[in-house]
Design a protein around this motif. Sequence first.
Motif, PDB file in Angstrom:
ATOM      1  N   MET A   1      -5.437  -2.977  -3.281  1.00  0.00           N
ATOM      2  CA  MET A   1      -4.907  -2.003  -4.099  1.00  0.00           C
ATOM      3  C   MET A   1      -5.853  -1.724  -5.099  1.00  0.00           C
ATOM      4  O   MET A   1      -5.667  -0.296  -5.430  1.00  0.00           O
TER       5      MET A   1
ATOM      6  N   LEU B   1      -6.249   6.069   2.000  1.00  0.00           N
ATOM      7  CA  LEU B   1      -4.706   5.409   1.732  1.00  0.00           C
ATOM      8  C   LEU B   1      -3.728   6.266   2.315  1.00  0.00           C
ATOM      9  O   LEU B   1      -3.316   7.262   1.893  1.00  0.00           O
TER      10      LEU B   1
ATOM     11  N   LEU C   1       0.710  -1.234  -0.239  1.00  0.00           N
ATOM     12  CA  LEU C   1      -0.230   0.058  -0.021  1.00  0.00           C
ATOM     13  C   LEU C   1       1.012   1.234   0.017  1.00  0.00           C
ATOM     14  O   LEU C   1       0.430   2.030  -0.878  1.00  0.00           O
TER      15      LEU C   1
END
Length: 312
Positions: free
Chosen positions: A249, A305, A198
């Motif tokens: 992802m 994220l 990530l």
Amino acid sequence: MGLDQYVNTFGVACKQRFGEKLKKLTIDAKFTCPNRDGTLGRGGCTYCNVASFSYEHGTELSIPEQLNKGRERFAGRTSKYIAYFQAYTSTYDEYKVLKAKYDEAIIDPDIVGLCVGTRPDCVSDDVIELLAGYQARGIDVWLELGLQSASDKTLKRINRGHTLADYLDTVTRARAKGIKVCTHLILGLPGEEHQDYLNSLHAVLQAGVDGLKLHPLHIVEGSTMAKAWRSSRISLLSMEDYAYSVGEMIRYTPKEIIFHRVTAYAKKPILLAPDWCAYRWNGLVAIVDDLKAKGGQGSYLISKLKMSSKAI
């Protein structure tokens, strides 16, 4: 398979632009790599054996002959193609040599696109201008950059010979000239885990990118990693763990970004492990099942994220 329902795939993007899904015709243009010829090092990246992914590796055929051979494999499935300079570092030569080889491919009337695979530290301003010139002539150009990980520690461990800074510089220069960039990331590299993947995605998205290719680490004969694997010093991702990380992802990736690939495979006997990487469809099915259960591309707000406190 159903991947197109959940992911902005390269095939769908091509169909929207050209009216059909294009096929990539891989070309081995006899390039080498600064990480093999002694400029940066010898032996290459620790995971690499180009024969495991390049269909035409080792061929003595000319570029037009390779294109014709590839066209025979896809007969009746499409009428337009992309010339894909895949093997080794396809921007690593003198300008006049590069231009001659690219020109030899795109002169084919069925070629509407040009994909050039390379390292982030081997893309000069002259090469970017050359690619921009092809695009100005109507050729659909993609610059494929093998980043693999945004962690400089990992890049050093796998003997890449470049840094994240090299990647960021090349992306900035290429996209400023309108060249589309597709970035390669490998999941399962030694010392990395889910959060590291990530982190790499976050760095790539922050830099700006047009396409992504995701690959599981697999061990191939002839690579440096093969020795470490045989001595049980490398652990590999299960298909289930890989599918989970890829799914996450994809969900963090904005919908406008094109996924050129979400998994990869190699054929035995070159492939040593994991066994599931010998079968393309098994990995794809696992990824689609994850997307079906948890949502597809862009399902998560990009603000969610965040990089971990672990340094990149």
